[in-house]
Design an enzyme around this catalytic site. Sequence first.
Site, PDB file in Angstrom:
ATOM      1  N   ASP A 229      45.909  37.013  50.424  1.00 42.23           N
ATOM      2  CA  ASP A 229      44.954  36.720  49.404  1.00 42.23           C
ATOM      3  C   ASP A 229      43.684  36.593  49.969  1.00 42.23           C
ATOM      4  OD1 ASP A 229      43.997  35.562  46.731  1.00 42.23           O
ATOM      5  OD2 ASP A 229      46.044  35.312  46.309  1.00 42.23           O
ATOM      6  N   HIS A 252      41.756  39.591  50.448  1.00 40.70           N
ATOM      7  CA  HIS A 252      41.042  39.802  48.858  1.00 40.70           C
ATOM      8  C   HIS A 252      39.744  39.563  49.264  1.00 40.70           C
ATOM      9  CE1 HIS A 252      45.047  39.474  46.688  1.00 40.70           C
ATOM     10  NE2 HIS A 252      45.173  40.435  47.558  1.00 40.70           N
TER      11      HIS A 252
END
Length: 405
Positions: A229, A252
């Site tokens: 993430d 991310h």
Amino acid sequence: MARLFDLSILITSNLRDRVLSVLVALLGLLGLCYGESVMEYGAVGDGIADDTSAFQKAWDDTCKGRSNMGSVYVPAGKTFLLNSLHFTGPCNPKPIIFIIDGDMIAESDTKKWQKDENEIIPWLIFDHVEGLVIAGRGLLDGQGKAWWDIHCRDHPGPMMTFSNCGNVTLKSLRLRNSAQTHVLIMGSQNVYINDIKITSPEASPNTDGVHITSSSAVSITHSDIATGDDCVSVGDQVNNVNVTFVNCGPGHGVSIGSLGRGGTEVAVENIRVWHVNFTRTTNGARIKTWPGATGHVRGIEFFDIHFSSVQNPIIIDQFYGCTTPKCTHTRKAVHIEKVRYMKMSGTSATKVAVKLECSEKSVSCSNIFMRDIDLSPANGIDSVSSLCNFVQGLAQGIIRPSSCL
Ligand SMILES: *[C@@H]1O[C@H](CO)[C@@H](O)[C@H](O)[C@H]1NC(C)=O
Ligand SMILES: *[C@@H]1O[C@H](CO)[C@@H](O)[C@H](O)[C@H]1NC(C)=O
Ligand SMILES: *[C@@H]1O[C@H](CO)[C@@H](O)[C@H](O)[C@H]1NC(C)=O
């Protein structure tokens, strides 16, 4: 020694780091001889026996200690199997030096995980601690694999939580495979993270590197973060965060947001992301807000950034979480202003390399500044372009793809 530490807080962070290193090395040696070693509290360190209560007692004793400075020592060459731990303050010694030279692994049997009225509790919780240095060559392994397939509501959550803490230094450790976020900073001030390595598989869900919310003065520097993430994410009510000399990816990207979920009031200011490399991340420099929220995001600076095959290298998304076309027509939006993108280069893995999608409300995105942006297509992409919606701003210097401001 306590005085030395206090003084060091006042001087420049580089010098402070050096003073701290010496201090920590010194305490490491002392710890070997007569620190509050977890071994003296009955820890076994064979990776099989549960050492939770030994760690808990070592902390509780140190925290209650009468001297100015306290220490907890986790010796090298051993592996400690641990369940949820509450490192709760306020404590008498300021600071507490927590040296982790051995490895700490989380209980991997989900059925054995500690609960509080059926709520699964997180692993390492530092709460109301003022003055804390955590350092060492140890590895913290959340053994998150067992949890990744389970709904995150039923997770132990973050690996390390700092809640309502002040003057915290986290240094030199390696963290891996958290059930969720690796380091959560909430309600805290003056948190310095330096020289840490965080790794989790690219496919592990919600394993943010560091998440910061309701906090101020946080710095993350000289660190490598590769997770499933965001490398770093910033939530509502955050002021003064520096992310510098960080390698991010896979993951991310660095996200300001998502902000304003459920229509909350947002106040995010003074965020600097400097000297950061993004490698194969699904976003780079990202700001994302939910429609229907209020407040502001102001004074954000992305400077000296390098992208290697990154999707959405530069992105503002004011429609985050929008699933129906209707939600783009809400009356409210978070005001995004004074965002500077400077000296950013590399390759984009998406056709739209610069995407600034703001809400059509008068308050949306203003004072957006770009200088020296040079993005080219990554392998498999023919060309790159920019897209702006309802953005007011200015571009200077080389801008590739050509500016839409
Ligand atoms: C942190 O340390 C500084 C300097 O020693 C001190 O003034 C401050 O009160 C401490 N606490 C917090 C929360 O910053
Ligand atoms: C972040 O960097 C700025 C500019 O160098 C500095 O003024 C500020 O104190 C830094 N903040 C933290 C939390 O280190
Ligand atoms: C980022 O990449 C450049 C080029 O490979 C390298 O010189 C620099 O040291 C990297 N930055 C960090 C924080 O490692």
